[in-house]
Enzyme design. Structure first.
Site, PDB file in Angstrom:
ATOM      1  NE  ARG A 129      44.043  46.550  48.787  1.00  0.00           N
ATOM      2  CZ  ARG A 129      42.964  46.367  49.566  1.00  0.00           C
ATOM      3  NH1 ARG A 129      43.134  46.108  50.843  1.00  0.00           N
ATOM      4  NH2 ARG A 129      41.741  46.445  49.066  1.00  0.00           N
ATOM      5  CE1 TYR A 130      48.916  45.977  45.910  1.00  0.00           C
ATOM      6  CE2 TYR A 130      46.682  46.596  45.303  1.00  0.00           C
ATOM      7  CZ  TYR A 130      47.587  45.645  45.735  1.00  0.00           C
ATOM      8  OH  TYR A 130      47.162  44.371  45.992  1.00  0.00           O
TER       9      TYR A 130
ATOM     10  NE  ARG B 174      47.260  48.231  41.426  1.00  0.00           N
ATOM     11  CZ  ARG B 174      48.541  48.006  41.636  1.00  0.00           C
ATOM     12  NH1 ARG B 174      49.438  48.902  41.310  1.00  0.00           N
ATOM     13  NH2 ARG B 174      48.965  46.881  42.172  1.00  0.00           N
TER      14      ARG B 174
ATOM     15  CB  CYS C  31      25.467  43.441  42.989  1.00  0.00           C
ATOM     16  SG  CYS C  31      27.014  43.947  43.737  1.00  0.00           S
TER      17      CYS C  31
ATOM     18  CB  CYS D  90      28.319  36.466  44.735  1.00  0.00           C
ATOM     19  SG  CYS D  90      28.286  37.374  43.177  1.00  0.00           S
TER      20      CYS D  90
ATOM     21  CB  CYS E 251      29.797  39.010  48.198  1.00  0.00           C
ATOM     22  SG  CYS E 251      30.366  40.719  48.005  1.00  0.00           S
TER      23      CYS E 251
ATOM     24  NE  ARG F 235      35.359  45.794  48.414  1.00  0.00           N
ATOM     25  CZ  ARG F 235      35.864  45.893  47.171  1.00  0.00           C
ATOM     26  NH1 ARG F 235      35.061  45.813  46.133  1.00  0.00           N
ATOM     27  NH2 ARG F 235      37.155  46.073  46.996  1.00  0.00           N
TER      28      ARG F 235
ATOM     29  CG  ASP G 132      38.858  37.497  49.345  1.00  0.00           C
ATOM     30  OD1 ASP G 132      40.093  37.360  49.428  1.00  0.00           O
ATOM     31  OD2 ASP G 132      38.282  38.076  48.407  1.00  0.00           O
TER      32      ASP G 132
ATOM     33  CG  ASP H  34      42.847  40.628  47.667  1.00  0.00           C
ATOM     34  OD1 ASP H  34      43.546  41.640  47.806  1.00  0.00           O
ATOM     35  OD2 ASP H  34      42.135  40.412  46.667  1.00  0.00           O
TER      36      ASP H  34
ATOM     37  CE  LYS I 292      43.472  41.289  43.417  1.00  0.00           C
ATOM     38  NZ  LYS I 292      43.171  42.455  44.202  1.00  0.00           N
TER      39      LYS I 292
HETATM   40  S1  SF4 Z   1      31.058  39.451  44.484  1.00  0.00           S
HETATM   41 FE1  SF4 Z   1      29.905  40.944  45.754  1.00  0.00          FE
HETATM   42  S2  SF4 Z   1      30.328  42.918  44.770  1.00  0.00           S
HETATM   43 FE2  SF4 Z   1      30.823  41.335  43.263  1.00  0.00          FE
HETATM   44  S3  SF4 Z   1      28.920  41.021  42.058  1.00  0.00           S
HETATM   45 FE3  SF4 Z   1      28.913  39.517  43.720  1.00  0.00          FE
HETATM   46  S4  SF4 Z   1      27.719  40.496  45.349  1.00  0.00           S
HETATM   47 FE4  SF4 Z   1      28.358  42.136  43.953  1.00  0.00          FE
END
Ligand code: SF4
Length: 355
Positions: free
Chosen positions: A86-87, A90, A99, A103, A106, A108, A269, A306, A313
């Site tokens: 994206r940049y 990096r 994971c 979460c 999340c 993603r 997000d 973001d 960001k």
């Molecule tokens: S935010 Fe998403 S990628 Fe990050 S630890 Fe939680 S579940 Fe995993």
């Protein structure tokens, strides 16, 4: 009882499945979370801020029109599988899609989790490495996912060596939740795998509440820092978890006590079904203003957003400076810009124009 009420009163993973609030396929993962966070979760508190991050809620069934499957536009900037560029200087290198905990907010969530493609094929790995090798402007590689520390020590050591062997890659940054979600995984062998000649390793720890930094978590962090690995934090501003000044203050102080420099406080997000966990930007700015009045600069993260769609960001914290234009001069009127600067108590002071 309504689905929402059930969601806030049921905790045992099997009960959530029985009431249709979690899929039977996710039961093992939920039980994992319950076991790992048992010390941090208060079972008597129906609004426990740790449980709120991981226990499914009926609110997730509601998607807002503004939400999207790829909220920060990773796909738009992915030239080869596993790489997000994206940049200029990096790249993100997404090695795994699993994971230690999942979460509920999340960003993603459509790409990460059980049942998603878990590991990168050897061919995709070689292509991603080739992409980095061919671009001299890439100074920093950010390992993310999923959680890269879910990989074995042996595989991680290999990846670190492969990246460090590329002359222009000077920094390898690892984004992880493992030191809080599964601290015993940070073994001496893991620490050794993360240190490599030829590049500097940084670890960014994701935690959102001071209670996640249990004694075991703090010990795992100490193993990393004692080995000379610098650490920064990233947190997500979450309604009902950390959206009050006292909770944020305690979290930032806890990071600094653990020798972790607070780095990012992300605005939530636009991931599908996460509106109940987001705050407004105005609330985030108020909290950042309050934080500035409570803790030193060492404890201040950057409040960032973001930009949906992939534009990157941007800092979205409060501004303390307002230009003020006025006309001066006796013979010839001249316009000049002075500045109004707010201090940490909110009082405004004038700063003169010119150097
Ligand atoms: S935010 Fe998403 S990628 Fe990050 S630890 Fe939680 S579940 Fe995993």
């Amino acid at each position: 009882m309504s689905r929402a009420n059930i969601a806030s009163t049921l905790r045992a993973p099997s009960e959530l499945v029985d009431h249709g609030l979690a899929r039977a396929a996710d039961l093992a993962d939920l039980e994992n979370v319950a076991a790992r966070y048992a010390v941090a979760i208060d079972p008597a508190d129906p609004n426990d801020p740790i449980a709120r991050q991981f226990v499914p809620s009926a609110n997730e069934l509601v998607s807002e029109a503004c939400e999207r499957a790829d909220p920060i536009g990773d796909r738009r900037h992915s030239p080869v599988a596993g790489i997000v560029h994206r940049y200029p200087d990096r790249v993100l290198f997404k090695l795994v899609h699993v994971c230690a905990v999942y979460c509920r907010f999340c960003f993603r969530r459509e790409m990460v989790g059980p049942g998603k493609d878990s590991a990168m094929s050897d061919q995709a790995y070689a292509e991603a490495l080739g992409y980095i090798r061919a671009r001299k402007e890439i100074w920093e590689v950010i390992l993310t996912g999923g959680d890269p520390l879910m990989l074995s020590e042996r595989r991680l050591a290999r990846i670190m060596q492969d990246l460090a062997a590329i002359d222009h890659v000077r920094i390898i940054r690892i984004h992880t939740r493992i030191p809080v979600a599964d601290p015993d995984r940070i073994t001496d062998g893991m620490v050794a795998a993360l240190r490599t000649d030829g590049a500097t390793t940084w670890v960014a720890l994701h935690a959102n509440h001071a209670r996640e930094l249990t004694d075991r978590a703090r010990a795992s962090i100490a193993r990393l820092v004692d080995a000379g690995i610098p650490m920064v934090s990233q947190s997500v501003l979450l309604a009902g978890v950390n959206d009050d000044a006292g909770t944020l203050e305690a979290l930032m102080r806890a990071f600094v006590e653990c020798r972790i420099k607070p780095y990012y406080l992300h605005h939530g997000d636009l991931a599908p079904g996460t509106a109940h966990l987001r705050t407004t930007l105005a609330r985030g700015q108020d909290l950042m203003r309050a934080l500035r009045g409570r803790v030193s600069g060492l404890c201040q993260p950057d409040y960032v957003l973001d930009i949906p769609g992939g534009a990157g960001k941007s800092p979205v914290g409060p501004s303390y400076i307002t230009p003020q234009q006025s006309f001066v001069g006796e013979r010839e009127l001249r316009q000049e810009t002075r500045y109004r600067i707010a201090d940490y108590c909110g009082e405004v002071h004038l700063y003169p124009p010119g150097p």
